[in-house]
Scaffold this active site. Sequence first.
Site, PDB file in Angstrom:
ATOM      1  CG  HIS A 141      -2.024  -0.920   1.285  1.00 37.63           C
ATOM      2  ND1 HIS A 141      -2.810  -1.183   0.188  1.00 37.63           N
ATOM      3  CD2 HIS A 141      -2.542  -1.657   2.307  1.00 37.63           C
ATOM      4  CE1 HIS A 141      -3.759  -2.050   0.531  1.00 37.63           C
ATOM      5  NE2 HIS A 141      -3.626  -2.350   1.796  1.00 37.63           N
ATOM      6  CE1 TYR A 229     -13.085  -4.060  -6.919  1.00 32.52           C
ATOM      7  CE2 TYR A 229     -15.014  -2.629  -7.121  1.00 32.52           C
ATOM      8  CZ  TYR A 229     -14.450  -3.845  -6.744  1.00 32.52           C
ATOM      9  OH  TYR A 229     -15.235  -4.824  -6.203  1.00 32.52           O
TER      10      TYR A 229
END
Length: 329
Positions: A141, A229
């Site tokens: 991340h 996404y």
Amino acid sequence: METPHPQEPKYLKDDEVSQECMSLLSTLPSESGWLSKKLYKYQGFWHNARQLQGVISCQKYFQPQDTDILLVTTPKSGTTWLKAILFSLVNRTHFKPTKGDHPLLTNNPHTLVPFLELKLYIDGQTPDLSSFASPRLFSTHLPYVSLPKSIQDSKCKLVYLCRNPKDIFISLWAFTNKLRLQEMGTNSIEQVFEKFCEGVSLYGPFWDHMLSYWNESLKNPDKIYFLTYEEMKEQPNLHLRKLADFLGCPFSTKEVEEGMVDDMLDICSFDNMSNLKVNKEGKLPSGESNNAFFRNGKVGDWKNYLTMEMVERLEKICEEKLVGSGLKF
């Protein structure tokens, strides 16, 4: 720091860090966290103490190979899903997606594609990575500025996945509440919305995280594949084939004709993975229940939670922060 609750899982134990990390923490700006007691601002982004130790250790010791593949995400952007897809993609000669012995059927994707700073380096040690077959597949991340310079300078490939911030926020709010101990109570949506808008969330501000990789992907498209996404959900077959091309392992005509792409998407689907025994009952070594990583996987779920004022505020932030970049949600 306070004495931890004896039943606290590892992911809540912020006091188990090295002296070096403790010394650094004392110099950093801090805010109360969503899950951990505190978040600390390091290189412009927010981390909890244990995670920060992993960040520093990873920056110091990780040595990439040119064949490495690194999945980079903002938290709650579809990380679990894309880990499954990438694992299935790069290992398809060993594990056919239709076979009953596929590792995804008995392992959570976070076990198969470990986080550099949240798994491999989190204890401040240099892990033994010799058992990883090439191409090695990792995830992180980390914002671009905090990536080990060794990664930035190498030929390894980065796949960056991000998501509409409104859905990220709802997913992060639900996820952190699920991981809070009963005696901690739950965070109200209003409490954490304010923090999110100020950039105070794990690896936040989200806009700086996204923008840094977006800009780098424009400069170096052969190294960084930038994906949303929403794009992946809308046209999974197309984007899986594009990913395969980018990673240098394109699908053959025969594989496409035999349905390999669709079979891969089926085994990695939310419905399939969320119903597997390992993901219903298992836990990660750090203590998180595997089922916490499967909520609903839908685009636009924010509409069920955010007020009009919240929507307008987040959209205004995105408009201001991403202006002129070409990045839109």
